[in-house]
Write a protein that holds these residues in place. Structure first.
Motif, PDB file in Angstrom:
ATOM      1  N   SER A 158      18.300  16.262 -14.694  1.00 24.51           N
ATOM      2  CA  SER A 158      18.379  17.447 -15.822  1.00 24.51           C
ATOM      3  C   SER A 158      18.367  18.870 -15.662  1.00 24.51           C
ATOM      4  CB  SER A 158      17.854  16.677 -16.982  1.00 24.51           C
ATOM      5  OG  SER A 158      16.711  17.098 -16.997  1.00 24.51           O
ATOM      6  N   ASN A 159      17.712  19.524 -14.393  1.00 20.94           N
ATOM      7  CA  ASN A 159      18.047  20.786 -13.854  1.00 20.94           C
ATOM      8  C   ASN A 159      18.990  20.709 -13.161  1.00 20.94           C
ATOM      9  OD1 ASN A 159      17.215  19.636 -12.038  1.00 20.94           O
ATOM     10  ND2 ASN A 159      15.208  20.603 -11.271  1.00 20.94           N
ATOM     11  N   ALA A 160      20.160  20.353 -12.783  1.00 19.05           N
ATOM     12  CA  ALA A 160      21.034  20.367 -11.994  1.00 19.05           C
ATOM     13  C   ALA A 160      22.457  21.604 -12.500  1.00 19.05           C
ATOM     14  CB  ALA A 160      22.281  19.262 -12.055  1.00 19.05           C
ATOM     15  N   THR A 161      21.808  22.279 -14.275  1.00 16.16           N
ATOM     16  CA  THR A 161      23.106  22.802 -14.294  1.00 16.16           C
ATOM     17  C   THR A 161      22.415  23.852 -13.757  1.00 16.16           C
ATOM     18  OG1 THR A 161      23.878  21.406 -16.259  1.00 16.16           O
ATOM     19  CG2 THR A 161      23.466  23.764 -16.414  1.00 16.16           C
ATOM     20  N   ASP A 162      21.530  24.380 -14.808  1.00 19.32           N
ATOM     21  CA  ASP A 162      19.907  25.252 -13.919  1.00 19.32           C
ATOM     22  C   ASP A 162      20.718  25.956 -12.625  1.00 19.32           C
ATOM     23  OD1 ASP A 162      18.614  25.988 -16.454  1.00 19.32           O
ATOM     24  OD2 ASP A 162      19.150  23.985 -15.701  1.00 19.32           O
ATOM     25  N   MET A 163      20.980  24.635 -11.638  1.00 20.58           N
ATOM     26  CA  MET A 163      20.783  25.410  -9.627  1.00 20.58           C
ATOM     27  C   MET A 163      22.621  25.999 -10.075  1.00 20.58           C
ATOM     28  SD  MET A 163      20.779  22.489  -7.146  1.00 20.58           S
ATOM     29  CE  MET A 163      21.225  22.493  -5.463  1.00 20.58           C
ATOM     30  N   ALA A 164      23.574  25.418 -10.583  1.00 19.97           N
ATOM     31  CA  ALA A 164      25.216  25.981 -10.667  1.00 19.97           C
ATOM     32  C   ALA A 164      24.611  27.322 -11.017  1.00 19.97           C
ATOM     33  CB  ALA A 164      25.528  24.802 -11.666  1.00 19.97           C
ATOM     34  N   LYS A 171      25.393  33.557 -11.198  1.00 19.71           N
ATOM     35  CA  LYS A 171      24.348  34.208 -10.784  1.00 19.71           C
ATOM     36  C   LYS A 171      24.695  35.296  -9.156  1.00 19.71           C
ATOM     37  CE  LYS A 171      21.658  33.275 -14.782  1.00 19.71           C
ATOM     38  NZ  LYS A 171      20.404  32.334 -15.196  1.00 19.71           N
ATOM     39  N   LYS A 172      24.205  34.388  -8.309  1.00 19.24           N
ATOM     40  CA  LYS A 172      24.973  34.929  -7.068  1.00 19.24           C
ATOM     41  C   LYS A 172      25.868  35.290  -6.654  1.00 19.24           C
ATOM     42  CE  LYS A 172      19.621  34.437  -5.697  1.00 19.24           C
ATOM     43  NZ  LYS A 172      19.057  35.146  -4.710  1.00 19.24           N
ATOM     44  N   GLY A 173      26.920  35.165  -7.178  1.00 21.05           N
ATOM     45  CA  GLY A 173      28.443  35.770  -7.834  1.00 21.05           C
ATOM     46  C   GLY A 173      29.339  34.862  -7.142  1.00 21.05           C
ATOM     47  N   LEU A 174      28.767  32.950  -7.541  1.00 17.03           N
ATOM     48  CA  LEU A 174      30.277  32.190  -6.677  1.00 17.03           C
ATOM     49  C   LEU A 174      30.400  31.612  -8.048  1.00 17.03           C
ATOM     50  CD1 LEU A 174      30.835  30.655  -4.380  1.00 17.03           C
ATOM     51  CD2 LEU A 174      28.960  28.849  -5.562  1.00 17.03           C
ATOM     52  N   PRO A 175      31.520  31.355  -8.066  1.00 20.19           N
ATOM     53  CA  PRO A 175      32.502  30.899  -8.984  1.00 20.19           C
ATOM     54  C   PRO A 175      32.215  29.652  -9.687  1.00 20.19           C
ATOM     55  CG  PRO A 175      34.244  31.623  -7.638  1.00 20.19           C
ATOM     56  CD  PRO A 175      32.761  31.492  -7.042  1.00 20.19           C
ATOM     57  N   GLN A 202      21.672  24.029   3.445  1.00 24.87           N
ATOM     58  CA  GLN A 202      23.048  23.272   3.975  1.00 24.87           C
ATOM     59  C   GLN A 202      24.229  23.286   2.887  1.00 24.87           C
ATOM     60  OE1 GLN A 202      22.201  19.648   5.078  1.00 24.87           O
ATOM     61  NE2 GLN A 202      20.052  19.723   5.297  1.00 24.87           N
ATOM     62  N   PHE A 203      24.093  23.501   1.610  1.00 27.26           N
ATOM     63  CA  PHE A 203      24.644  22.853   0.470  1.00 27.26           C
ATOM     64  C   PHE A 203      25.736  25.134   0.354  1.00 27.26           C
ATOM     65  CE2 PHE A 203      22.158  19.862   0.198  1.00 27.26           C
ATOM     66  CZ  PHE A 203      23.161  18.568   0.413  1.00 27.26           C
ATOM     67  N   SER A 204      24.956  25.382   0.620  1.00 28.08           N
ATOM     68  CA  SER A 204      25.258  26.751   0.129  1.00 28.08           C
ATOM     69  C   SER A 204      24.480  27.952   0.701  1.00 28.08           C
ATOM     70  CB  SER A 204      25.481  27.355  -1.189  1.00 28.08           C
ATOM     71  OG  SER A 204      25.763  28.827  -1.594  1.00 28.08           O
ATOM     72  N   PRO A 205      25.214  29.227   1.439  1.00 26.79           N
ATOM     73  CA  PRO A 205      23.897  30.249   2.314  1.00 26.79           C
ATOM     74  C   PRO A 205      23.480  31.066   1.150  1.00 26.79           C
ATOM     75  CG  PRO A 205      25.979  30.906   2.401  1.00 26.79           C
ATOM     76  CD  PRO A 205      25.904  29.024   1.958  1.00 26.79           C
ATOM     77  N   LEU A 206      23.535  31.202  -0.444  1.00 29.57           N
ATOM     78  CA  LEU A 206      23.446  31.619  -1.298  1.00 29.57           C
ATOM     79  C   LEU A 206      22.078  31.170  -2.279  1.00 29.57           C
ATOM     80  CD1 LEU A 206      27.306  32.401  -3.473  1.00 29.57           C
ATOM     81  CD2 LEU A 206      25.783  34.019  -1.836  1.00 29.57           C
ATOM     82  N   PHE A 207      21.563  30.442  -1.423  1.00 24.63           N
ATOM     83  CA  PHE A 207      19.556  29.699  -1.748  1.00 24.63           C
ATOM     84  C   PHE A 207      19.004  30.733  -1.608  1.00 24.63           C
ATOM     85  CE2 PHE A 207      22.565  25.811  -3.181  1.00 24.63           C
ATOM     86  CZ  PHE A 207      21.941  25.769  -4.223  1.00 24.63           C
ATOM     87  N   GLU A 208      17.749  31.003  -1.724  1.00 22.13           N
ATOM     88  CA  GLU A 208      16.425  31.865  -1.520  1.00 22.13           C
ATOM     89  C   GLU A 208      15.773  31.016  -1.974  1.00 22.13           C
ATOM     90  OE1 GLU A 208      17.549  34.359   0.536  1.00 22.13           O
ATOM     91  OE2 GLU A 208      19.373  34.404   0.066  1.00 22.13           O
ATOM     92  N   ASP A 209      14.489  31.351  -1.325  1.00 18.14           N
ATOM     93  CA  ASP A 209      12.924  31.251  -2.143  1.00 18.14           C
ATOM     94  C   ASP A 209      12.603  31.438  -3.067  1.00 18.14           C
ATOM     95  OD1 ASP A 209      12.486  30.825   0.956  1.00 18.14           O
ATOM     96  OD2 ASP A 209      11.741  32.809   0.774  1.00 18.14           O
ATOM     97  N   ASP A 210      13.531  32.240  -4.450  1.00 20.38           N
ATOM     98  CA  ASP A 210      13.362  31.508  -5.940  1.00 20.38           C
ATOM     99  C   ASP A 210      13.977  30.672  -6.515  1.00 20.38           C
ATOM    100  OD1 ASP A 210      16.164  32.648  -4.933  1.00 20.38           O
ATOM    101  OD2 ASP A 210      15.764  34.716  -6.675  1.00 20.38           O
TER     102      ASP A 210
END
Length: 471
Positions: A365-371, A376-380, A412-420
């Protein structure tokens, strides 16, 4: 038995016809309203010089004695006298003599029964308004008591996004608040005086309908005598209001039944509001919720029955309209019982906060927040949606949850992911970040609670005006 209207007839009424046409078995509950209306009518007749003041005093005294007899259980209602009006008028004439027959001057049973029903519905609306506020209060108190408790929110009965339990309860509060608003509309259309319309065309006597309205605390009068005796819109509106209210209670019932099942285990109902099984010793059944859900159907049925009765009636009064009362009375009783028992049940239920939190920690149920994080990192958003969908599929294949993934796996799924990212998809963060107006964030729910309290304050002011209008 000699009828008060029997002068025209050469034969007695068939016993079966008496039983078929009689309404005393159910309209006897309107005896207070019938007597109050008759007292106001007698005072008006004297004021206008239609009867002597001494005659009015005798009539009023006799009616007050009859009221005392009925409330003491010392009054026998007779089927042969058909209805509450005839039963009281016959006893009045027996008690004070022929002057009792003057009470029916300048009125008909058509406008008399309309008056009784208006008075009765108006009185019951005030009580239902009080019970509605009481149930709303139970939801607000329970929401406040469980502030901060997180649960899964659902769409299609599938876990969707984490929300506050208080947010869920307040959704029902605001449904009930709309019901209260609808009740106000019903009350406005009920608060109309029909007396003085006569059978259908008014009367030749110089009556003062406005004086009667003042005596009975009506704010408005019918402007058309045909409409006054044939209108049942306010009953239809009440049945419509009641149907929507019961639909809301049925929705609550469905969730209560689900939540207290072993499969959900989100709440436990108090023993006082459950029953057991005659064969299975372990059972604790949510019978109250199930009965409310079931009784909703009979209320819907009464609405459809009344619509059907009224749909083809020419003006003005027709005997069909006697069918307006049994369904009305049953709906009033059902609604009052349901509201009363529900307020008690909601207040007494135990909330399993740990169970609800554990559920949302072990789902997607946290999947939408992941999107949203990726957006917020700039991905459509549409691309972010696809990235997270692939991540969820990967987790399912690996028997993991999103919170179990390492940063390397995220990347693996996006380079936009960071430690946060792990902080962003914590359940508490997901709830806190939904801070749009009306959302489930802690601050928004706090504001909603305050709005609910203010709403109930306004409703109480409305109820106070209804209470002052009661006879």
């Amino acid at each position: 038995m000699s009828k008060l209207w029997g002068g025209r007839f050469a034969k007695n009424t068939d016993v079966m016809v008496e039983e078929f046409t009689s309404s005393i078995a159910f309209d006897s509950r309107m005896y207070r309203e019938d007597i109050a209306g008759s007292i106001a009518h007698a005072r008006m007749l004297a004021k206008c010089g239609i009867i002597e003041s001494g005659e009015a005093e005798a009539i009023i005294g006799g009616l007050q004695e009859i009221l005392a007899d009925i409330e003491a259980g010392d009054f026998s209602f007779e089927i042969g006298l058909e209805d509450i009006h005839m039963n009281i008028e016959k006893r009045l004439t027996e008690r004070i003599g022929p002057v009792g027959g003057k009470l029916h001057t300048a009125r008909s049973r058509n406008d008399q029964v309309a008056l009784d029903t208006h008075l009765y519905v108006r009185k019951e609306l005030a009580e239902i308004a009080r019970l509605l506020i009481e149930l709303e209060q139970a939801f607000v108190e329970t929401a406040q008591k469980n502030a901060g408790v997180i649960m899964p929110g659902y769409t299609h009965l599938q876990r969707a996004q984490p929300i506050l339990f208080s947010h869920h309860l307040l959704a029902y509060f605001f449904m009930l608040a709309r019901d209260f608003s609808r009740l106000q509309g019903v009350y406005e259309r009920t608060d109309l005086l029909p007396l003085g319309a006569g059978a259908l065309a008014g009367t030749t006597f110089p009556i003062d309908r406005h004086y009667v309205a003042e005596q009975l605390n009506f704010s408005q009068l019918y402007h058309n005598s045909l409409d006054a005796v044939s209108d049942r819109d306010y009953i239809l509106e009440f049945l419509s209001f009641a149907s929507i209210l019961m639909m809301h209670l049925s929705r609550i019932s469905e969730e209560i039944i689900l939540w207290c099942s072993s499969e959900f285990a989100f709440i436990e109902l108090d023993d006082a509001h459950c029953t057991g099984s005659s064969i299975m010793p372990q059972k604790k059944n949510p019978d109250v919720a199930e009965l409310v859900r079931g009784k909703t159907g009979r209320v819907f049925g009464h609405l459809m029955a009344m619509l059907t009765v009224a749909k083809g009636l020419p003006l003005a009064y027709n005997k069909d309209l006697q069918e307006d009362k049994e369904g009305l009375f049953d709906t009033i009783d059902t609604v009052k019982f349901s509201l009363t028992v529900y307020a008690s049940m909601i207040r007494a239920m135990r909330v399993n906060a740990e169970r609800m939190l554990s559920v949302v920690r072990n789902d997607f149920s946290n999947a939408t927040d992941m999107a949203d994080y990726l957006v917020k990192k700039g991905l459509p958003f549409r691309q972010a949606h696809e990235v997270v969908g692939k991540s969820v599929r990967y987790c399912i294949e690996q028997d993991k949850w999103l919170m179990d993934l390492s940063l390397a796996e995220f990347k693996q799924f996006s380079p936009l992911f960071e430690d946060d990212i792990l902080e962003a998809i914590q359940v508490e963060t997901c709830v806190a970040n939904r801070n749009s107006f009306g959302g489930t964030s802690y601050s928004q729910v706090g504001q909603a609670l305050e709005t609910a309290r203010q709403t109930m304050g306004k409703q109480q002011a409305v109820l106070d005006t209804y209470t002052k209008s009661k006879l």
